[in-house]
Write a protein that holds these residues in place. Sequence first.
Motif, PDB file in Angstrom:
ATOM      1  N   CYS A 135      -6.748   5.196   3.321  1.00 25.95           N
ATOM      2  CA  CYS A 135      -6.857   6.488   2.640  1.00 25.95           C
ATOM      3  C   CYS A 135      -7.667   6.367   1.359  1.00 25.95           C
ATOM      4  O   CYS A 135      -7.984   7.364   0.727  1.00 25.95           O
ATOM      5  CB  CYS A 135      -5.464   7.029   2.323  1.00 25.95           C
ATOM      6  SG  CYS A 135      -4.483   7.264   3.807  1.00 25.95           S
ATOM      7  N   ALA A 136      -7.940   5.140   0.929  1.00 23.67           N
ATOM      8  CA  ALA A 136      -8.683   4.937  -0.314  1.00 23.67           C
ATOM      9  C   ALA A 136      -9.366   3.582  -0.214  1.00 23.67           C
ATOM     10  O   ALA A 136      -9.203   2.866   0.782  1.00 23.67           O
ATOM     11  CB  ALA A 136      -7.735   4.965  -1.511  1.00 23.67           C
ATOM     12  N   THR A 137     -10.120   3.219  -1.235  1.00 26.36           N
ATOM     13  CA  THR A 137     -10.832   1.944  -1.186  1.00 26.36           C
ATOM     14  C   THR A 137     -10.361   0.991  -2.276  1.00 26.36           C
ATOM     15  O   THR A 137     -11.047   0.043  -2.610  1.00 26.36           O
ATOM     16  CB  THR A 137     -12.350   2.143  -1.337  1.00 26.36           C
ATOM     17  OG1 THR A 137     -12.588   2.691  -2.634  1.00 26.36           O
ATOM     18  CG2 THR A 137     -12.898   3.081  -0.286  1.00 26.36           C
ATOM     19  N   TYR A 138      -9.199   1.265  -2.869  1.00 28.47           N
ATOM     20  CA  TYR A 138      -8.687   0.347  -3.880  1.00 28.47           C
ATOM     21  C   TYR A 138      -7.179   0.149  -3.714  1.00 28.47           C
ATOM     22  O   TYR A 138      -6.502   0.942  -3.058  1.00 28.47           O
ATOM     23  CB  TYR A 138      -9.035   0.813  -5.293  1.00 28.47           C
ATOM     24  CG  TYR A 138      -8.579   2.213  -5.631  1.00 28.47           C
ATOM     25  CD1 TYR A 138      -7.476   2.420  -6.438  1.00 28.47           C
ATOM     26  CD2 TYR A 138      -9.249   3.319  -5.133  1.00 28.47           C
ATOM     27  CE1 TYR A 138      -7.059   3.698  -6.751  1.00 28.47           C
ATOM     28  CE2 TYR A 138      -8.841   4.596  -5.439  1.00 28.47           C
ATOM     29  CZ  TYR A 138      -7.745   4.781  -6.258  1.00 28.47           C
ATOM     30  OH  TYR A 138      -7.328   6.052  -6.558  1.00 28.47           O
ATOM     31  N   THR A 139      -6.674  -0.948  -4.308  1.00 27.62           N
ATOM     32  CA  THR A 139      -5.339  -1.436  -3.995  1.00 27.62           C
ATOM     33  C   THR A 139      -4.220  -0.438  -4.285  1.00 27.62           C
ATOM     34  O   THR A 139      -3.374  -0.191  -3.434  1.00 27.62           O
ATOM     35  CB  THR A 139      -5.065  -2.736  -4.766  1.00 27.62           C
ATOM     36  OG1 THR A 139      -6.098  -3.661  -4.448  1.00 27.62           O
ATOM     37  CG2 THR A 139      -3.721  -3.327  -4.396  1.00 27.62           C
ATOM     38  N   THR A 140      -4.198   0.139  -5.506  1.00 28.68           N
ATOM     39  CA  THR A 140      -3.052   0.974  -5.866  1.00 28.68           C
ATOM     40  C   THR A 140      -2.902   2.139  -4.890  1.00 28.68           C
ATOM     41  O   THR A 140      -1.797   2.417  -4.415  1.00 28.68           O
ATOM     42  CB  THR A 140      -3.187   1.507  -7.304  1.00 28.68           C
ATOM     43  OG1 THR A 140      -4.528   1.947  -7.503  1.00 28.68           O
ATOM     44  CG2 THR A 140      -2.874   0.437  -8.319  1.00 28.68           C
ATOM     45  N   ALA A 141      -4.021   2.794  -4.556  1.00 28.33           N
ATOM     46  CA  ALA A 141      -3.939   3.959  -3.668  1.00 28.33           C
ATOM     47  C   ALA A 141      -3.692   3.533  -2.221  1.00 28.33           C
ATOM     48  O   ALA A 141      -2.924   4.181  -1.506  1.00 28.33           O
ATOM     49  CB  ALA A 141      -5.206   4.790  -3.766  1.00 28.33           C
ATOM     50  N   GLY A 142      -4.319   2.433  -1.792  1.00 29.15           N
ATOM     51  CA  GLY A 142      -4.141   1.969  -0.417  1.00 29.15           C
ATOM     52  C   GLY A 142      -2.698   1.548  -0.168  1.00 29.15           C
ATOM     53  O   GLY A 142      -2.105   1.872   0.864  1.00 29.15           O
ATOM     54  N   THR A 143      -2.117   0.831  -1.119  1.00 30.13           N
ATOM     55  CA  THR A 143      -0.744   0.364  -0.969  1.00 30.13           C
ATOM     56  C   THR A 143       0.227   1.545  -0.975  1.00 30.13           C
ATOM     57  O   THR A 143       1.166   1.604  -0.185  1.00 30.13           O
ATOM     58  CB  THR A 143      -0.394  -0.607  -2.111  1.00 30.13           C
ATOM     59  OG1 THR A 143      -1.457  -1.523  -2.250  1.00 30.13           O
ATOM     60  CG2 THR A 143       0.882  -1.362  -1.814  1.00 30.13           C
ATOM     61  N   LYS A 144      -0.023   2.495  -1.857  1.00 30.60           N
ATOM     62  CA  LYS A 144       0.833   3.679  -1.911  1.00 30.60           C
ATOM     63  C   LYS A 144       0.791   4.415  -0.565  1.00 30.60           C
ATOM     64  O   LYS A 144       1.836   4.804  -0.030  1.00 30.60           O
ATOM     65  CB  LYS A 144       0.359   4.599  -3.048  1.00 30.60           C
ATOM     66  CG  LYS A 144       1.150   5.872  -3.220  1.00 30.60           C
ATOM     67  CD  LYS A 144       0.751   6.578  -4.529  1.00 30.60           C
ATOM     68  CE  LYS A 144       1.403   7.947  -4.663  1.00 30.60           C
ATOM     69  NZ  LYS A 144       0.650   9.040  -4.024  1.00 30.60           N
TER      70      LYS A 144
END
Length: 518
Positions: free
Chosen positions: A270-279
């Motif tokens: 859903c995103a290309t970075y860790t915080t958003a992907g993990t969420k």
Amino acid sequence: MKQILSVLKRPISLFAFSCIVSFATLLLYNIPFFSYVADNHNDSFTGRLFLLVSIAVIMLVLNFVMTCVVMFLLRMVGRIVLALLSLINATAVYFVFTYSVMIDATTIENVFNTRYSEASGFFSWHLWLFIIVFGALPALFCLLQPVIFGKVRKMLIWCGSALAIGLVIAIINFNQTLWISQHDTELGGLLQPWSYLVNTCRIISFQHDEQAEEIKLPDGKLMDNQKTVVVLVIGESARKANFQLYGYGRDTNPLLSKQEGLKVYEATSCATYTTAGTKAILEPKSSDELYELLPNYAFRTGVDVSWRTSNWGEPPIHIDEYLTDEQLSEQYPDEKSDNDGILLKGIRERIVSSPKNKVLIVLHTSTSHGPKYVDKYPKEFEVYQPVARNVEEGEKHIDRLINAYDNTIRYTDFLLDSIINTLRGLEGWNSAMLFVSDHGESLGENKVFMHGLPMKLAPKVQYEIPFIVWTSKGFRDYKTELPAVIEQHYVFHSVLNLLSIQSPAYNKDFDIFKTPQP
Ligand SMILES: [Zn+2]
């Protein structure tokens, strides 16, 4: 040297000082910005030139006014602010040049969420040299150059006239508004120092909002007592394109490709970075709000939950057992602790000694985190050679960078295979393993490295992720009708199903398994 020092000793007016700082900011730190405009505007040559000159004048005006006001009002503090901006500008431009990143909100968030140990992977003598020449020298000028400040009236007249000129030019270019709004992310991300000043403010206000309590989901309940364990492995920067299981030409998955009963799904992050992907992996649906996360919700419903991590940047986890790789290596001093193998240590004993019948283990790995992929796997996994030992080598020799990256996938293959073998060996347990990456990775395609570009600009490799599932025999049936490409929110609902949690938050449309008949 003496001459330079004597020039520095000669006082200049605030007007001259601000002009120098303004021109230097444009020339030293904004070349990528102008080259972006020149490359992406399809007007005629004169049209483009006119736009470039107009933007340059507006930029000079804004930098002039900022310097003037900051210096006049804050004096020595103003000098320190300008010196700091020079240093940060130089660092930002270095990363823009070297990694083709944009300094947008995402990048700033990544900077705030990166630990020193990971950030140090970026430090190289190129970077230090660049910062000294383009950051420290201008900073010294800002700190040491004597300035005659003059009267406030004079300062206001300069600033007022400068702004008036800028405004007139902006009005003349009003027909460019559409083009600018189409390219706002890129332009804003390349404009120094505004890129990080504006985006830092945005992130601070965003994080302030996030301090809010997570929104609790409606209560769920466990529907049976069958011993069940689910191991959810959150991958880091693992991209689908380099998995043999997805058709990559190299044998990066020698073990998993022999595993029976493995399911391999086409998926995007859903995103290309860790915080958003993990969420996105842990939440029930896509949302700017913070809903109760999978481990928190399962824990509250009565599941034994353990979180093991060598990574960071996950949303707040509220469970009893949260173990970092450092804590695990204290628990298991004999185990080599600098790779993700430490996260698997003692996992079998942990499962069978659980006081509960339902166990969820989340492994938040960092196995393919760049830019120094070579540090992320044990020596014996260095199958593809030669490998890039540092950042500069990787930029010059993309093939060596890819070799190092592919070795991390080979190591991932080993880790996932070990988990499956452990689960298969458990008698009397239903078990499942899910591996889903937080996002993908760029490995020098079109000179783009790492990840974190905004979704609308990101190349496929940054969001096409592996989504790999294994279950023990007879545990659950897979659905046959699913979308061709699934996304990360399938994890939440599929894991609720596996753990037999009945809940109003469960959505069967986002479950890869059939719902068992009661
Ligand atoms: Zn990540």
